[in-house]
Design an enzyme around this catalytic site. Structure first.
Site, short mmCIF file in Angstrom:
data_model
loop_
_atom_site.label_atom_id
_atom_site.label_comp_id
_atom_site.label_asym_id
_atom_site.label_seq_id
_atom_site.Cartn_x
_atom_site.Cartn_y
_atom_site.Cartn_z
N LEU A 190 39.34 33.18 49.38
CA LEU A 190 39.45 34.71 49.71
C LEU A 190 38.47 35.14 50.18
O LEU A 190 38.44 35.85 51.30
CB LEU A 190 39.81 35.53 48.56
CG LEU A 190 41.42 35.45 47.88
CD1 LEU A 190 41.62 34.10 47.34
CD2 LEU A 190 41.57 36.60 47.05
N GLY A 191 37.21 35.00 49.81
CA GLY A 191 36.08 35.71 50.49
C GLY A 191 34.74 35.40 49.72
O GLY A 191 34.73 34.83 48.62
N GLU A 231 34.21 41.94 46.63
CA GLU A 231 33.00 41.25 47.47
C GLU A 231 32.15 42.30 47.59
O GLU A 231 30.79 41.96 47.55
CB GLU A 231 33.55 40.58 48.75
CG GLU A 231 34.47 39.54 48.34
CD GLU A 231 33.90 38.08 47.47
OE1 GLU A 231 32.78 38.28 47.31
OE2 GLU A 231 34.73 37.66 47.00
N ASP A 250 27.06 40.11 32.38
CA ASP A 250 26.92 40.50 33.59
C ASP A 250 25.86 41.63 34.11
O ASP A 250 25.79 42.01 34.98
CB ASP A 250 28.37 41.41 34.37
CG ASP A 250 28.63 42.33 33.22
OD1 ASP A 250 27.90 42.47 32.36
OD2 ASP A 250 29.61 42.93 33.74
N ASP A 291 45.11 41.53 42.70
CA ASP A 291 44.83 42.69 43.17
C ASP A 291 45.38 44.10 42.47
O ASP A 291 44.77 44.95 42.31
CB ASP A 291 45.33 43.10 44.91
CG ASP A 291 44.35 42.41 45.79
OD1 ASP A 291 43.58 41.59 45.30
OD2 ASP A 291 44.24 42.57 46.91
#
Length: 321
Positions: A190-191, A231, A250, A291
């Protein structure tokens, strides 16, 4: 909620996000489409590290600065506002890949909504996370669109699309403008994004034309512009919410520990298998859900992003008047 841990982040330098599994090479890949996201971050990192052995040390320096900025409360907006100019570089072989200005603007609109908590699904954030859901307060404006016809079927993840000498387009003013390349990446990808700290010659975000914006070639279940939101989060120094390891960190204090990535749209509440079995924040933009399943950043993520724009931060040039 988990503690912020200063870990070895060299393996986290460049995120390459894809739908489903990808092959073990970062060369040009066969076009594949699947129904959920995946990642080839480790193989891409290994290539980056081979090219620049000093990268790990630079990333550690940025992390120490980020922790200090958050601790000293200097991770905040300059003059209450940051507006990021976006340069979109479209590389196309077919007419469909030469996406319309309308599709490009639809992506800018999504970024503005998602980073300013005006997205229509922000009110779906569960009550358990209502105290940490964030309005990041960063806005985006379309600065320019450059287009180039090519003969390439797919570009892979070696940054060829960012280099005119390899048939792509060099970035425009990458220290003051976010460059976004739109092309067919291949391999179901996707990216991917480059973290702050990498070379300005390759800085920016790459999105496959089928997953950009909300109209035109945007393809379900990744047709709400959230690939770019995810992204750009990486470009602003966010990690995946599961820390790219089983119950990893994270480096954000107010996101629950995730045992791994989530896909699709998980039913709420979705419990982690990590210590304390917390409810996972599956609706966070830095998870791997569809999404429609992601619609929030946390306050901790906001502080982490704003730290790179603070005085002395890796992207402070974007915050200058």
């Amino acid at each position: 909620m988990k503690k912020i841990v200063l870990s070895a982040f060299a393996f986290l330098f460049l995120f390459s996000c894809s739908n489903d599994e990808t092959s073990t090479t970062t060369e040009e890949k066969t076009l594949v489409t699947h129904d959920h996201r995946g990642c080839a971050s480790h193989e891409v990192y290994e290539e980056q590290l081979r090219q620049n052995p000093e990268l790990a040390q630079k990333m550690e320096q940025i992390e120490r600065f980020t922790e200090e900025a958050i601790r000293n409360n200097t991770a905040k907006l300059v003059n209450g506002k940051i507006q990021i100019p976006v340069v979109v570089n479209v590389l196309y072989k077919t007419a469909a890949e030469n996406i319309s200005l309308t599709q490009i603007q639809s992506q800018i609109d999504v970024l503005n909504k998602d980073f300013n908590a005006t997205n229509s699904d922000f009110n779906q954030v569960p009550a358990v996370f209502s105290g940490v859901k964030a309005n990041v307060g960063i806005s985006f404006v379309l600065d320019a669109v450059y287009r180039k016809s090519t003969t390439k079927t797919s570009w892979g993840t070696r940054d060829a699309m960012k280099k005119s000498a390899q048939g792509g387009l060099n970035p425009t003013s990458p220290t003051t403008k976010l460059n976004l390349w739109v092309c067919t990446i291949g391999g179901g990808i996707l990216g991917y994004a480059q973290f702050p700290g990498g070379s300005s010659a390759t800085d920016g975000v790459v999105i496959d034309s089928r997953y950009l914006g909300t109209t035109g070639t945007a393809t379900a279940p990744f047709n709400k512009g959230r690939t770019a939101t995810h992204e750009v989060g990486h470009w602003m120094n966010l990690r995946h919410i599961w820390g790219d390891a089983t119950c990893g960190s994270d480096l954000v204090s107010d996101t629950p520990s995730h045992n791994t990535a989530n896909y699709g749209i998980p039913a709420f509440p979705h419990y982690s298998t990590c210590t304390g079995t917390p409810i996972e924040m599956t609706m966070n933009y830095m998870d791997y859900t569809d999404d429609a399943g992601m619609y929030m950043f946390s306050n901790g993520q906001k502080s982490r992003m704003l730290a790179i724009f603070a005085s002395g931060g890796a992207r402070n040039s974007f915050a200058q008047p």
